[in-house]
Design an enzyme around this catalytic site. Structure first.
Site, PDB file in Angstrom:
ATOM      1  N   HIS A 293      14.111   7.845 -27.189  1.00  0.00           N
ATOM      2  CA  HIS A 293      13.563   8.259 -28.478  1.00  0.00           C
ATOM      3  C   HIS A 293      14.392   9.409 -29.043  1.00  0.00           C
ATOM      4  O   HIS A 293      15.255   9.970 -28.352  1.00  0.00           O
ATOM      5  CB  HIS A 293      12.096   8.677 -28.333  1.00  0.00           C
ATOM      6  CG  HIS A 293      11.888   9.873 -27.464  1.00  0.00           C
ATOM      7  ND1 HIS A 293      11.445   9.782 -26.164  1.00  0.00           N
ATOM      8  CD2 HIS A 293      12.084  11.192 -27.687  1.00  0.00           C
ATOM      9  CE1 HIS A 293      11.369  10.993 -25.639  1.00  0.00           C
ATOM     10  NE2 HIS A 293      11.761  11.867 -26.547  1.00  0.00           N
TER      11      HIS A 293
HETATM   12  P1  TYD Z   1       7.647  11.193 -23.737  1.00  0.00           P
HETATM   13  O1  TYD Z   1       8.105  12.368 -24.533  1.00  0.00           O
HETATM   14  O2  TYD Z   1       7.807   9.826 -24.358  1.00  0.00           O
HETATM   15  O3  TYD Z   1       8.350  11.209 -22.299  1.00  0.00           O
HETATM   16  P2  TYD Z   1       9.778  10.646 -21.824  1.00  0.00           P
HETATM   17  O4  TYD Z   1      10.744  10.831 -22.927  1.00  0.00           O
HETATM   18  O5  TYD Z   1      10.107  11.441 -20.614  1.00  0.00           O
HETATM   19  O6  TYD Z   1       9.620   9.207 -21.450  1.00  0.00           O
HETATM   20  O7  TYD Z   1       6.121  11.429 -23.334  1.00  0.00           O
HETATM   21  C1  TYD Z   1       5.463  10.587 -22.419  1.00  0.00           C
HETATM   22  C2  TYD Z   1       3.991  10.584 -22.766  1.00  0.00           C
HETATM   23  O8  TYD Z   1       3.441  11.888 -22.626  1.00  0.00           O
HETATM   24  C3  TYD Z   1       3.698  10.150 -24.203  1.00  0.00           C
HETATM   25  O9  TYD Z   1       2.524   9.350 -24.181  1.00  0.00           O
HETATM   26  C4  TYD Z   1       3.431  11.426 -24.929  1.00  0.00           C
HETATM   27  C5  TYD Z   1       2.856  12.332 -23.862  1.00  0.00           C
HETATM   28  N1  TYD Z   1       3.193  13.767 -24.053  1.00  0.00           N
HETATM   29  C6  TYD Z   1       2.186  14.655 -24.388  1.00  0.00           C
HETATM   30  O10 TYD Z   1       1.000  14.282 -24.551  1.00  0.00           O
HETATM   31  N2  TYD Z   1       2.507  15.980 -24.547  1.00  0.00           N
HETATM   32  C7  TYD Z   1       3.773  16.430 -24.395  1.00  0.00           C
HETATM   33  O11 TYD Z   1       4.036  17.655 -24.553  1.00  0.00           O
HETATM   34  C8  TYD Z   1       4.808  15.487 -24.063  1.00  0.00           C
HETATM   35  C9  TYD Z   1       6.234  15.924 -23.895  1.00  0.00           C
HETATM   36  C10 TYD Z   1       4.459  14.166 -23.901  1.00  0.00           C
END
Ligand code: TYD
Length: 130
Positions: A50
């Protein structure tokens, strides 16, 4: 491309290990509003996939080895977080993937804003359009 390696200041002792530190707005170019960390990821697994519209982040790996791939839609870069003292600033509008090179690696992230799902771009074509 809007990213940069930041060497984290470190005070090392001869026998009792080391202490590394940084300060928001001083050693990294934004005030820290949120901290999160990712762990328990198996070797070779990929996270990320993303971009963010506004968010600035500072990443470091206090244990293990994690590869970060960045893409601004025109060029790409790869950074290996393989030292407790190596940090990576990531500006907004960069597509990122994180690959766990070593099991038990921990990724720590300092963020400039509170969590906001509306700031994410999770579709690569939408990212290119943006
Ligand atoms: P995401 O940022 O997509 O993680 P990665 O890039 O490591 O795969 O986040 C994963 C999940 O966690 C998504 O459902 C959003 C949630 N999330 C929160 O609720 N709060 C946060 O501060 C972060 C970073 C993620």
């Amino acid at each position: 491309m809007d990213f940069g390696i930041i060497n984290i200041k470190t005070i090392a002792t001869e026998k009792n290990g080391a202490l590394s530190y940084f300060e928001g707005g001083r050693d990294i170019p934004f005030a820290i509003k949120r901290v999160y960390y990712i762990y328990g990821v198996p070797c070779d697994a990929k996270r990320g996939g993303h971009a963010h519209k506004q968010l600035q982040q500072f990443l470091f790996c206090p244990h293990g080895k994690i590869q970060i791939k960045l893409d601004n839609g025109m060029s790409k870069a790869e950074i290996m977080l393989d030292s407790e003292q190596k940090g990576l600033f990531i500006g907004p509008r960069l597509w990122r993937d994180m690959i766990w090179i070593q099991t038990d690696s921990v990724l720590c992230v300092m963020a400039s804003e509170f969590y906001d799902e509306d700031d994410y771009i999770r579709d690569y074509n939408a990212f290119i359009d943006f």
